[in-house]
Design an enzyme around this catalytic site. Structure first.
Site, PDB file in Angstrom:
ATOM      1  N   PRO A  86     -61.649  15.878 -19.621  1.00  0.00           N
ATOM      2  CA  PRO A  86     -61.545  16.015 -18.162  1.00  0.00           C
ATOM      3  C   PRO A  86     -62.871  16.373 -17.484  1.00  0.00           C
ATOM      4  O   PRO A  86     -62.998  16.207 -16.276  1.00  0.00           O
ATOM      5  CB  PRO A  86     -60.517  17.134 -17.973  1.00  0.00           C
ATOM      6  CG  PRO A  86     -60.161  17.646 -19.308  1.00  0.00           C
ATOM      7  CD  PRO A  86     -60.826  16.824 -20.346  1.00  0.00           C
ATOM      8  N   GLU A 113     -56.368  22.976 -26.824  1.00  0.00           N
ATOM      9  CA  GLU A 113     -56.968  23.478 -25.581  1.00  0.00           C
ATOM     10  C   GLU A 113     -58.395  22.975 -25.400  1.00  0.00           C
ATOM     11  O   GLU A 113     -58.996  23.169 -24.363  1.00  0.00           O
ATOM     12  CB  GLU A 113     -56.931  25.007 -25.540  1.00  0.00           C
ATOM     13  CG  GLU A 113     -55.568  25.538 -25.141  1.00  0.00           C
ATOM     14  CD  GLU A 113     -54.472  25.152 -26.135  1.00  0.00           C
ATOM     15  OE1 GLU A 113     -53.437  24.630 -25.674  1.00  0.00           O
ATOM     16  OE2 GLU A 113     -54.638  25.345 -27.348  1.00  0.00           O
ATOM     17  N   ARG A 150     -59.634  -6.597 -21.065  1.00  0.00           N
ATOM     18  CA  ARG A 150     -59.608  -7.624 -20.028  1.00  0.00           C
ATOM     19  C   ARG A 150     -60.971  -8.284 -19.835  1.00  0.00           C
ATOM     20  O   ARG A 150     -61.064  -9.332 -19.230  1.00  0.00           O
ATOM     21  CB  ARG A 150     -59.118  -7.031 -18.710  1.00  0.00           C
ATOM     22  CG  ARG A 150     -57.734  -6.406 -18.854  1.00  0.00           C
ATOM     23  CD  ARG A 150     -57.162  -5.908 -17.552  1.00  0.00           C
ATOM     24  NE  ARG A 150     -56.904  -6.976 -16.614  1.00  0.00           N
ATOM     25  CZ  ARG A 150     -57.650  -7.267 -15.584  1.00  0.00           C
ATOM     26  NH1 ARG A 150     -58.716  -6.555 -15.323  1.00  0.00           N
ATOM     27  NH2 ARG A 150     -57.354  -8.266 -14.801  1.00  0.00           N
ATOM     28  N   ASP A 165     -60.264  -9.462  -9.621  1.00  0.00           N
ATOM     29  CA  ASP A 165     -59.704  -8.118  -9.718  1.00  0.00           C
ATOM     30  C   ASP A 165     -60.086  -7.189  -8.589  1.00  0.00           C
ATOM     31  O   ASP A 165     -61.200  -7.251  -8.093  1.00  0.00           O
ATOM     32  CB  ASP A 165     -60.256  -7.411 -10.960  1.00  0.00           C
ATOM     33  CG  ASP A 165     -59.388  -7.646 -12.152  1.00  0.00           C
ATOM     34  OD1 ASP A 165     -58.323  -8.228 -11.979  1.00  0.00           O
ATOM     35  OD2 ASP A 165     -59.803  -7.241 -13.236  1.00  0.00           O
TER      36      ASP A 165
HETATM   37  C1  58G Z   1     -62.619  20.583 -23.088  1.00  0.00           C
HETATM   38  C2  58G Z   1     -61.331  20.735 -22.636  1.00  0.00           C
HETATM   39  C3  58G Z   1     -62.905  19.627 -24.055  1.00  0.00           C
HETATM   40  C4  58G Z   1     -59.121  13.538 -21.075  1.00  0.00           C
HETATM   41  C5  58G Z   1     -60.324  19.928 -23.153  1.00  0.00           C
HETATM   42  C6  58G Z   1     -61.891  18.836 -24.566  1.00  0.00           C
HETATM   43  C7  58G Z   1     -58.706  14.375 -22.075  1.00  0.00           C
HETATM   44  C8  58G Z   1     -57.696  14.676 -19.564  1.00  0.00           C
HETATM   45  C9  58G Z   1     -58.613  13.677 -19.799  1.00  0.00           C
HETATM   46  C10 58G Z   1     -60.601  18.996 -24.126  1.00  0.00           C
HETATM   47  C11 58G Z   1     -57.793  15.386 -21.789  1.00  0.00           C
HETATM   48  C12 58G Z   1     -59.041  12.773 -18.697  1.00  0.00           C
HETATM   49  C13 58G Z   1     -58.199  18.787 -24.819  1.00  0.00           C
HETATM   50  C14 58G Z   1     -57.192  17.737 -24.548  1.00  0.00           C
HETATM   51  C15 58G Z   1     -59.366  16.896 -23.891  1.00  0.00           C
HETATM   52  C16 58G Z   1     -59.525  18.120 -24.709  1.00  0.00           C
HETATM   53  C17 58G Z   1     -57.908  16.556 -23.959  1.00  0.00           C
HETATM   54  N1  58G Z   1     -57.308  15.502 -20.522  1.00  0.00           N
HETATM   55  N2  58G Z   1     -58.810  13.145 -17.446  1.00  0.00           N
HETATM   56  N3  58G Z   1     -57.344  16.288 -22.681  1.00  0.00           N
HETATM   57  O1  58G Z   1     -59.616  11.732 -18.973  1.00  0.00           O
END
Ligand code: 58G
Length: 240
Positions: A86, A113, A150, A165
């Site tokens: 994220p 986490e 794609r 697209d």
């Molecule tokens: C820090 C925090 C590092 C991608 C969490 C890694 C992955 C959303 C997206 C993580 C994700 C997105 C833990 C679970 C990443 C990991 C994973 N959530 N928005 N979650 O692309």
């Protein structure tokens, strides 16, 4: 294109990869996806891939030594290692086009986490599919693979379809219609039934511009607009 997916949950990919477009791409040998279970690179008898956070706190953190081992097995010179998280840069169609040129892509999926901060030094880039948190990087990896597929020649039927697209040229897509000519009082625009190709092309461009102006004005700022586009935008703003 060759993709290695590093994950603690390889089974999550089975269904999606074996269906529809992606399966066709794999059958034709256009896309080769290899699932690598990170747990296979653990060093102890309990196969420990995660541990409690240093400094305390809730949740588990994926171990950097295990991930490093897995990465060293699959990634070489010339591979591009992408970590889905994220905090990564937002994935765009532009980035998808760029990544589609890569011969060997390695997608690292975190779970729990998070992962040990030192993992970031082992990857080439961090990408996010949107501003929300998921339980793992597996769904984002699938989203990326679907978007990439794609752009592999031969995957999407008409090359035209990719060219037209939404986002391809920085604008939203133009509206599409098929039969019946009238539904619930809504008619297919006359121009689309006229057989006048130049008029149809102009109408589509104008409607793509209109949609982008109304729904995603932020995209207009970075879209490459011709003088004719600017003329069409002026018409829209003056006459609706
Ligand atoms: C820090 C925090 C590092 C991608 C969490 C890694 C992955 C959303 C997206 C993580 C994700 C997105 C833990 C679970 C990443 C990991 C994973 N959530 N928005 N979650 O692309």
């Amino acid at each position: 294109m060759n993709i290695d997916i590093l994950t603690l949950f390889p089974e999550m990919f089975r269904g999606p990869l074996d269906e529809s477009l992606l399966n066709k791409a794999r059958d034709k040998g256009l896309l080769d996806v290899n699932l690598v279970n990170i747990r296979d690179f653990t060093a102890d008898k309990h196969k420990t891939a995660d541990d409690s956070p240093c400094g305390g706190g809730a949740g588990m953190v994926m171990k950097v030594d295990v991930i490093a081992k897995a990465l060293s097995r699959v990634a070489g010179r010339g591979s591009r290692v992408v970590f889905l998280c994220p905090t990564g840069k937002l994935l765009t169609q532009e980035k998808v086009k760029e990544l589609a040129q890569t011969e060997h892509l390695v997608l690292l999926c975190g779970h729990y986490e998070g992962v040990d901060e030192r993992v970031r030094a082992l990857v080439d880039e961090e990408l996010s599919i949107g501003d929300y948190v998921l339980t793992g990087g597996e769904l984002p990896a699938m989203v990326l693979i679907d978007a990439l597929a794609r752009y592999i020649p031969g995957v999407v039927k008409e090359a035209e379809s990719v060219k037209n697209d939404s986002f391809h040229d920085g604008l939203l897509d133009y509206p599409s219609y098929t039969k019946p000519e009238e539904f619930s009082g809504q008619k297919v625009p006359d121009v689309l039934l006229s057989g006048h190709h130049a008029a149809i092309a102009k109408w589509r461009r104008k409607e793509a511009l209109r949609r982008t102006l109304y729904r995603r004005p932020d995209l207009l700022a970075s879209a490459e607009l011709s003088d004719e586009d600017r003329g069409l935008l002026n018409e829209i703003m003056q006459n609706g």
